[in-house]
Enzyme design. Structure first.
Site, PDB file in Angstrom:
ATOM      1  N   TYR A 106      -4.368   8.912  -6.285  1.00 57.22           N
ATOM      2  CA  TYR A 106      -4.954   7.622  -6.658  1.00 57.22           C
ATOM      3  C   TYR A 106      -4.762   6.553  -5.583  1.00 57.22           C
ATOM      4  O   TYR A 106      -5.555   5.623  -5.494  1.00 57.22           O
ATOM      5  CB  TYR A 106      -4.337   7.119  -7.962  1.00 57.22           C
ATOM      6  CG  TYR A 106      -4.572   8.032  -9.141  1.00 57.22           C
ATOM      7  CD1 TYR A 106      -5.863   8.322  -9.575  1.00 57.22           C
ATOM      8  CD2 TYR A 106      -3.500   8.605  -9.817  1.00 57.22           C
ATOM      9  CE1 TYR A 106      -6.077   9.163 -10.656  1.00 57.22           C
ATOM     10  CE2 TYR A 106      -3.700   9.449 -10.907  1.00 57.22           C
ATOM     11  CZ  TYR A 106      -4.995   9.725 -11.315  1.00 57.22           C
ATOM     12  OH  TYR A 106      -5.210  10.558 -12.384  1.00 57.22           O
ATOM     13  N   THR A 107      -3.702   6.636  -4.816  1.00 61.48           N
ATOM     14  CA  THR A 107      -3.409   5.577  -3.845  1.00 61.48           C
ATOM     15  C   THR A 107      -4.028   5.886  -2.490  1.00 61.48           C
ATOM     16  O   THR A 107      -4.359   7.028  -2.179  1.00 61.48           O
ATOM     17  CB  THR A 107      -1.895   5.394  -3.680  1.00 61.48           C
ATOM     18  OG1 THR A 107      -1.328   6.624  -3.203  1.00 61.48           O
ATOM     19  CG2 THR A 107      -1.244   5.026  -5.004  1.00 61.48           C
TER      20      THR A 107
END
Length: 846
Positions: free
Chosen positions: A132-133
């Site tokens: 996600y990052t």
């Protein structure tokens, strides 16, 4: 089974395949190999770039992936996969956790990874999953990787020899001290604090030009740790220790502010917390201490932190001293922590503890090495370019002949050899001529070649000068550091509180203020700020100062500082000691608490006298009993008093201690008697005695029921204040009282009448102080002595306080006016005087 196989097995068994070894030596060897592997390849930072292998691989992996600060973010999972696949064949979670920490503003003073997304919080929240990052290198990481492609550092094969990785980064940014490092190896650990970049650069530049600079000189530039979470450092002892030895302990305290609220409440606001402290855990710990009643006085606890910063609000209960509460929190929570410094890093692949100068010198030596290697690389490249351009210039200067030679050649090899022979060219030069484009033959291009050659020669000369001139190298490194400072330098975040001791003492945070300590006949004590009592004109009715139980009366009061010692003298002849601030703060009308809750007195032991003192090194304690016995003891005899008290005086039957005062040893003593007489004699006529002595006669009484009501020494003032139980009093010049012998009956000090009642106190004053009076019902009046008239000895005085028929004046106290911010309140008929006779009538009673 094949017979050949059987023979092979027998042959194999006959061979020695198991090596015998001592288990002790094998364990020692294997453990040392493991320990060194952990030390060198995992836990300790390299002293030159301040990075552990995993940090270096993350940065280099992102660099080789093109993820510089000016490129778009990429998924963290992509970076982790790239690093794991090429350089770090270990757990992906270890790589991601490393990358996350390098992107957290509360973990690194200068972030090396620019993260996009949820990278965790100071509350201990985990970062989002790597899918996600997103991330990329930060701007400052570019300075760590600058010139890595110019043969500035050595490279080694990766784990499978398919790639090469650097053993150290060029690291123009002084990362070891700027960001610090921590790690646990085998048998050793490192914990290096972060520092301010601008301060570091100042120290490095000073050491660059002053090789013999001392650590004391470097301290002028580098003040100490500068944590990303700011906070405050207490004192510089720990800083000096690790600056000089590489090891030390630095006390770090949260930054707090106190907001005053209505109803005697306060807010303690925490805006910065110590480095590496989990904010959520800190708040939970405070809540736990309140729940278990280990800390009292907290009404509410809130976390109001937001994007602007940390804000923890601790609301106090009424009348709680916020400084004391805050000090208790410092003791019991991570609002104050110790950062144990161990500046351990790898030097030539060996662990070494570095002091400040050694760490800076290693950085400087590394930068000199980087500069030399970079310069040699550029010089080699420039010479190679100049060599080619020289050949091209020769060709353009003889262009017609060169073209003719090429045209007449059998092939490229023949053309090359002919050119090399004819113009004394090298193989590279001849190849470059053959590779020339036709447009290079134009006049403009020929001129450009001449200019390029001149520039290259100038560059070569400059690079050779750099290699030969150390001053030039120092100037280059200094200029590069100035550039780094200009780009990334900032103000110090962590405040260093010089002179503060890290040892927490409740008294350190208690404000010094003047307070009133009141004592009832039943031994109830309380403390009230003097500001609680407003100044009135004499003759006022006063305000309620203390509630008492039905069979209890207010007996005495003293005015002192919160930082004074309070000595309690009892009817057993013992003395006890506490600090004034230890007496609980009360309101004007509260009853206070029993003395037995503060000092270890026995059940039937009663308080008789209170004395406030700040100095035991000089002077004497002068004692007087109610029956007129006096003695003096060196003050130093009372410098140490245990919790269970100390013998102060031996009392006779039916006698009790009246008062104790501090004297210089060469003063005059004034003793007042309830019948209105006063004795004045030299202090030194009473010899110095031991603590257990009974004393000698100081005054003889005219009447059997007389008792001592006043004790003063000449340093207290030039006017004698006399106060009677009906609320009247006066001041008289002390010189009107002639010197008498010790043991005499004395001379008249005030005319006692039914309207005055018995005299209750005599006290020497200067006349510019204030008088605090408390009645038998607990009513208190604060009056300027300037409003009390000066009269002769044989007079009755003026009204000081208005009392009802059943009320009497119980005790008085004198204090100097440090700040008059009180409101004045009028009184009824303040100038009323009682009848008096001639003040000069001599009625001495020897």
């Amino acid at each position: 089974m094949n017979p050949n196989d059987k023979n092979n097995i027998k042959e194999l068994l006959n061979k020695t395949v198991v090596k015998e070894a001592s288990i002790t030596k094998e364990l020692e060897t294997s453990f040392m190999e493991y320990a060194m592997s952990v030390i060198v390849s995992r836990a300790l930072p390299e002293s030159r770039d301040g990075l552990k292998p995993v940090h270096r691989r993350v940065l280099y992996g992102a660099y080789t992936s093109g993820l510089t600060h000016d490129k778009p973010y990429r998924k963290s999972a992509q970076i982790v996969g790239h690093v794991m696949g090429k350089y770090h064949p270990h757990s992906d979670s270890a790589i991601y956790e490393t990358m996350v920490r390098m992107a957290q503003p509360f973990s690194l003073r200068y972030m090396l990874i620019d993260g996009h997304g949820n990278f965790g919080s100071i509350d201990g929240d985990s970062a989002a999953a790597m899918r996600y990052t997103e991330a990329r290198l930060s701007k400052i990481s570019a300075e760590m990787l600058r010139n890595i492609d110019k043969d500035t550092v050595d490279f080694v094969d990766n784990y499978d020899a398919s790639e090469q990785e650097p053993i150290v980064l060029p690291s123009l940014f002084p990362n070891l001290l700027a960001n610090g490092s921590s790690g646990i190896a085998v048998g050793m650990a490192t914990n290096i604090p972060p520092h301010n970049l601008s301060e570091l650069i100042g120290g490095i530049k000073h050491l660059l030009v002053n090789e013999n600079a001392t650590i004391e000189e470097l301290k002028e530039f580098i003040k100490g740790p500068d944590f990303p979470t700011a906070a405050e450092i207490l004192g510089e002892t720990g800083i000096n220790e690790y600056f000089n030895t590489g090891r030390g302990s630095v006390s770090v305290r949260a930054k707090s502010e106190i907001e005053e609220l209505a109803n005697n409440k306060s807010n303690i606001v925490i805006t910065q917390i110590p480095y590496m402290v989990n904010k959520a855990n800190l708040i939970n710990k405070i809540a736990e201490l309140v729940k278990t009643e280990q800390i009292q006085g907290i009404a509410d606890l809130r976390d109001e932190s937001n994007r602007e910063g940390i804000r923890i609000v601790i609301e106090t209960k009424r009348d709680v001293i916020p400084e004391v509460l805050l000090n208790q929190l410092y003791k019991s929570t991570q609002l104050q922590t110790n950062f144990s410094v161990a500046m351990l890093a790898l030097v030539n692949n060996q662990p070494k503890v570095l002091n400040l100068k050694e760490a800076l010198q290693i950085y400087i030596d590394h930068q000199f090495d980087i500069l030399l290697r970079k310069t040699n690389f550029e010089l080699k490249k420039a010479k190679a370019s100049a060599h080619i351009v020289e050949g091209l210039v020769i060709a353009t200067n003889n262009i017609d002949d060169v073209i003719e030679t090429i045209k007449n050649a059998k092939d490229n090899e023949d053309a090359k050899n002919t050119l090399m022979t004819k113009y004394e060219l090298s193989d590279l030069q001849a190849k470059a001529i053959l590779d020339m484009r036709l447009r290079s033959l134009s006049g403009l291009e020929r001129e450009n070649l001449q200019k390029e050659l001149a520039k290259l020669k100038e560059l070569i000369k400059d690079l050779e000068e750099i290699l030969q001139n150390k001053e030039r190298r120092i100037k280059i490194i200094s200029d590069q550091l100035d550039e780094i400072d200009h780009k990334f330098g900032d103000e110090r975040r962590t405040k260093i509180c010089y002179g503060l001791n890290s040892t927490i003492d409740n008294e350190q945070l208690i404000p010094v203020e003047t307070v009133v300590i009141t004592r009832s006949s039943k031994g109830y004590l309380k403390r009230i700020p003097i500001s609680a009592y407003k100044v009135q004109h004499r003759g006022g009715v006063g305000v309620k100062g203390m509630n008492t139980y039905e069979d209890d009366d207010v007996e005495s009061l003293i005015v002192c500082s919160t930082h004074s010692d309070l000595l309690f003298f009892t009817n057993y002849g013992k003395v006890y000691r506490i600090r004034a601030h230890q007496v609980p703060l009360g309101s004007r009308i509260s009853k206070g608490i029993p003395a037995i809750n503060l000092i270890s007195i026995e059940k039937d032991e009663k308080l008789m006298s209170l004395l406030s003192i700040n100095d035991y090194d000089s002077g004497y304690f002068f004692f007087s009993t109610k029956k007129g016995l006096v003695k003096r003891v060196k003050a130093s005899e009372f410098s140490r008093i245990q919790n269970n008290g100390k013998i102060a005086i031996k009392l006779t039957e039916n006698d009790s201690l009246f008062k104790v005062i501090k004297t210089a040893g060469d003063e005059e003593i004034y003793i007042g008697v309830s019948s209105g007489l006063l004795v004045r004699f030299k202090e030194d006529v009473v010899r110095s005695m031991g603590r257990t002595a009974q004393g000698v006669i100081g005054v003889k009484f005219k009447n059997p029921n007389d008792e001592v009501i006043g004790l003063s020494s000449s340093h207290e003032g030039s006017l004698l204040l006399a106060v009677c139980e009906k609320g009247v009093g006066k001041m008289t010049d002390r010189e009107e009282y002639r010197m008498t012998n010790r043991g005499s009956k004395g001379v008249i000090t005030i005319k006692v009448t039914p309207k005055t009642g018995n005299i209750i106190n005599t006290q020497l004053v200067n006349g510019n102080e204030e008088l605090l009076m408390i009645s038998s019902t607990g009513k208190i009046v604060r009056v300027p002595l300037a409003e009390v008239s000066e009269q002769g000895r044989n007079t009755s005085g003026v009204k000081l306080i208005s009392l009802n028929e059943k009320e009497t004046l119980q005790s008085v106290a004198i204090f100097d006016v440090e700040q008059d911010d009180s409101q004045q309140v009028g009184s009824d008929n303040p100038d009323t005087e009682l009848s008096s006779d001639d003040s000069n009538q001599d009625q001495d009673k020897e």
